[in-house]
Design a protein around this motif. Structure first.
Motif, PDB file in Angstrom:
ATOM      1  N   ARG A  93       3.001   2.245   6.904  1.00  0.00           N
ATOM      2  CA  ARG A  93       2.054   2.332   5.798  1.00  0.00           C
ATOM      3  C   ARG A  93       0.812   3.106   6.198  1.00  0.00           C
ATOM      4  N   LEU A  94       0.167   3.688   5.186  1.00  0.00           N
ATOM      5  CA  LEU A  94      -1.106   4.371   5.329  1.00  0.00           C
ATOM      6  C   LEU A  94      -2.135   3.615   4.498  1.00  0.00           C
ATOM      7  N   LYS A  95      -3.363   3.627   4.971  1.00  0.00           N
ATOM      8  CA  LYS A  95      -4.419   2.929   4.260  1.00  0.00           C
ATOM      9  C   LYS A  95      -5.751   3.588   4.571  1.00  0.00           C
TER      10      LYS A  95
ATOM     11  N   GLY B  90       0.814  -1.212   0.000  1.00  0.00           N
ATOM     12  CA  GLY B  90       0.000   0.000   0.000  1.00  0.00           C
ATOM     13  C   GLY B  90       0.845   1.258   0.000  1.00  0.00           C
ATOM     14  N   VAL B  91       0.314   2.337   0.559  1.00  0.00           N
ATOM     15  CA  VAL B  91       1.018   3.614   0.608  1.00  0.00           C
ATOM     16  C   VAL B  91       1.981   3.600   1.791  1.00  0.00           C
ATOM     17  N   GLY B  92       3.234   3.937   1.542  1.00  0.00           N
ATOM     18  CA  GLY B  92       4.203   3.967   2.628  1.00  0.00           C
ATOM     19  C   GLY B  92       5.556   3.496   2.153  1.00  0.00           C
ATOM     20  N   GLY B  93       6.325   2.947   3.071  1.00  0.00           N
ATOM     21  CA  GLY B  93       7.655   2.487   2.712  1.00  0.00           C
ATOM     22  C   GLY B  93       8.158   1.448   3.688  1.00  0.00           C
ATOM     23  N   TYR B  94       9.135   0.651   3.232  1.00  0.00           N
ATOM     24  CA  TYR B  94       9.723  -0.369   4.102  1.00  0.00           C
ATOM     25  C   TYR B  94      11.193  -0.551   3.765  1.00  0.00           C
ATOM     26  N   ASP B  95      11.928  -1.047   4.752  1.00  0.00           N
ATOM     27  CA  ASP B  95      13.335  -1.395   4.597  1.00  0.00           C
ATOM     28  C   ASP B  95      13.474  -2.890   4.842  1.00  0.00           C
TER      29      ASP B  95
ATOM     30  N   GLY C  44      16.781  -5.174   4.622  1.00  0.00           N
ATOM     31  CA  GLY C  44      18.186  -5.285   4.296  1.00  0.00           C
ATOM     32  C   GLY C  44      18.645  -4.088   3.492  1.00  0.00           C
ATOM     33  N   GLN C  45      19.120  -4.338   2.266  1.00  0.00           N
ATOM     34  CA  GLN C  45      19.594  -3.271   1.395  1.00  0.00           C
ATOM     35  C   GLN C  45      18.471  -2.584   0.630  1.00  0.00           C
ATOM     36  N   GLN C  46      17.279  -3.105   0.700  1.00  0.00           N
ATOM     37  CA  GLN C  46      16.176  -2.546  -0.057  1.00  0.00           C
ATOM     38  C   GLN C  46      15.463  -1.456   0.741  1.00  0.00           C
ATOM     39  N   ASP C  47      15.475  -0.231   0.202  1.00  0.00           N
ATOM     40  CA  ASP C  47      14.688   0.875   0.722  1.00  0.00           C
ATOM     41  C   ASP C  47      13.610   1.166  -0.316  1.00  0.00           C
ATOM     42  N   VAL C  48      12.359   0.910   0.037  1.00  0.00           N
ATOM     43  CA  VAL C  48      11.270   0.976  -0.930  1.00  0.00           C
ATOM     44  C   VAL C  48      10.211   1.954  -0.446  1.00  0.00           C
ATOM     45  N   ALA C  49       9.827   2.877  -1.307  1.00  0.00           N
ATOM     46  CA  ALA C  49       8.699   3.759  -1.051  1.00  0.00           C
ATOM     47  C   ALA C  49       7.641   3.471  -2.111  1.00  0.00           C
ATOM     48  N   ASN C  50       6.378   3.470  -1.711  1.00  0.00           N
ATOM     49  CA  ASN C  50       5.323   3.071  -2.625  1.00  0.00           C
ATOM     50  C   ASN C  50       4.122   4.007  -2.496  1.00  0.00           C
ATOM     51  N   LEU C  51       3.605   4.428  -3.628  1.00  0.00           N
ATOM     52  CA  LEU C  51       2.356   5.185  -3.678  1.00  0.00           C
ATOM     53  C   LEU C  51       1.280   4.293  -4.281  1.00  0.00           C
ATOM     54  N   LYS C  52       0.090   4.361  -3.730  1.00  0.00           N
ATOM     55  CA  LYS C  52      -0.993   3.484  -4.188  1.00  0.00           C
ATOM     56  C   LYS C  52      -2.295   4.267  -4.263  1.00  0.00           C
TER      57      LYS C  52
ATOM     58  N   LEU D 203       9.978  10.537   0.523  1.00  0.00           N
ATOM     59  CA  LEU D 203       8.981  10.238  -0.498  1.00  0.00           C
ATOM     60  C   LEU D 203       8.355  11.500  -1.056  1.00  0.00           C
ATOM     61  N   LEU D 204       7.858  12.388  -0.178  1.00  0.00           N
ATOM     62  CA  LEU D 204       7.171  13.589  -0.637  1.00  0.00           C
ATOM     63  C   LEU D 204       8.153  14.639  -1.149  1.00  0.00           C
TER      64      LEU D 204
END
Length: 283
Positions: free
Chosen positions: A276-278, A47-52, A54-62, A97-98
């Motif tokens: 995350r936001l939902k 969903g909307v938000g982000g997670y870490d 290990g080496q992966q830093d991910v931000a996601n917009l939904k 993200l923003l």
């Protein structure tokens, strides 16, 4: 199906295809980009938000587009169409993200429609089978990704005094397959949770302002895997989430649209954390 929903779907597909044509003209990915594979079904599900991880830093917009096709209040069972549109940005932390988000930084765009059945079993129990099937596009590697998920969820609601308890449980199996055959992001999980609705003691007109606290536990009986660069993949078997929701009862309406609850959740597990936001309940 409403005209607005059709326009949103057409816009998402046009964006996916246009970005696909651009990515084919880009230079081929480096070894690091090829090895640092993201878990696309998990990101789409997050969903909307982000997670870490290990080496992966991910931000996601939904963008959570929904349309009720058959109301369970007017029929023995209901049917809801969901068309979530997700944009994944990798190497970008949630706090950026923003501030730093740009369409050129989007690595993956996914459009994964889902049909969700709403089957009331009695006054308290509702069963929700669901099937997701859609596509994603990796703009760095040029791969088209098929994403599918099958799940069923049970929700039990029990008022007690001025509180409302909602128990949720479910099982989900999610798979992905790329046109290049590079990805194996399949996972399967069991989920149980409890949400407790608490009134603020404040009324706005005929609506009672309230909040809820919830806790979720997930067990991945087919492990959740995050690839790493030049390191062993991170394997997740247990994941937890705690959070809070805000809203009112009954829900307010803007024109013909019902305003859902706002959820803020914190996910965590071994080598995994995320916010995350939902819009809606946690399950």
């Amino acid at each position: 199906m409403s005209r607005q929903l059709i326009l949103v779907i057409l816009f998402a597909l046009t964006t996916l295809l246009s970005k696909s044509s651009i990515s084919l003209a880009q230079a081929p990915p480096t070894d690091d980009e090829t090895e640092k594979l993201a878990n696309y079904p998990y990101t789409q599900d997050f969903g909307v938000g982000g997670y870490d991880a290990g080496q992966q830093d991910v931000a996601n917009l939904k963008i959570p587009v929904t349309q009720m096709l058959r109301s369970p209040e007017e029929h023995p069972w209901g049917l809801r169409l969901r068309v979530p549109i997700s944009m994944g940005v990798y190497g970008l932390e949630l706090g950026e993200l923003l501030e730093d988000f740009d369409l050129d930084r989007v690595k993956v765009l996914t459009v994964v429609p889902a049909l969700e059945f709403l089957i009331p079993l009695n006054a308290h129990w509702t069963l929700k089978p669901r099937q997701d099937l859609g596509l994603g596009k990796d703009f760095h590697g040029g791969d088209l990704i098929l994403i599918a998920a099958t799940g069923v969820q049970g929700v039990y609601i029990r008022p007690w005094r001025n509180l409302v308890f909602t128990f949720g449980s479910g099982v989900k199996y999610s798979v992905s397959e790329s046109s290049g055959g590079l990805y194996d992001d399949n996972f399967a999980r069991l989920e149980v949770g409890l949400d407790t609705l608490i009134p603020f003691g404040l009324d706005v007109g005929e609506r009672r302002v309230d909040f809820s606290l919830y806790v979720l536990g997930r067990h991945y009986f087919r492990e959740l895997v995050f690839g790493q660069v030049l390191e062993e993949p991170i394997v997740i078997e247990q994941e937890y989430e705690v959070g809070i929701t805000f809203g009112s009862t009954p829900r307010p309406r803007i024109w013909k649209l019902s305003v859902p609850r706002l959820l803020i959740g914190y996910r965590f597990g071994e080598n995994l954390r995320g916010i995350r936001l939902k819009l809606g309940l946690p399950f």
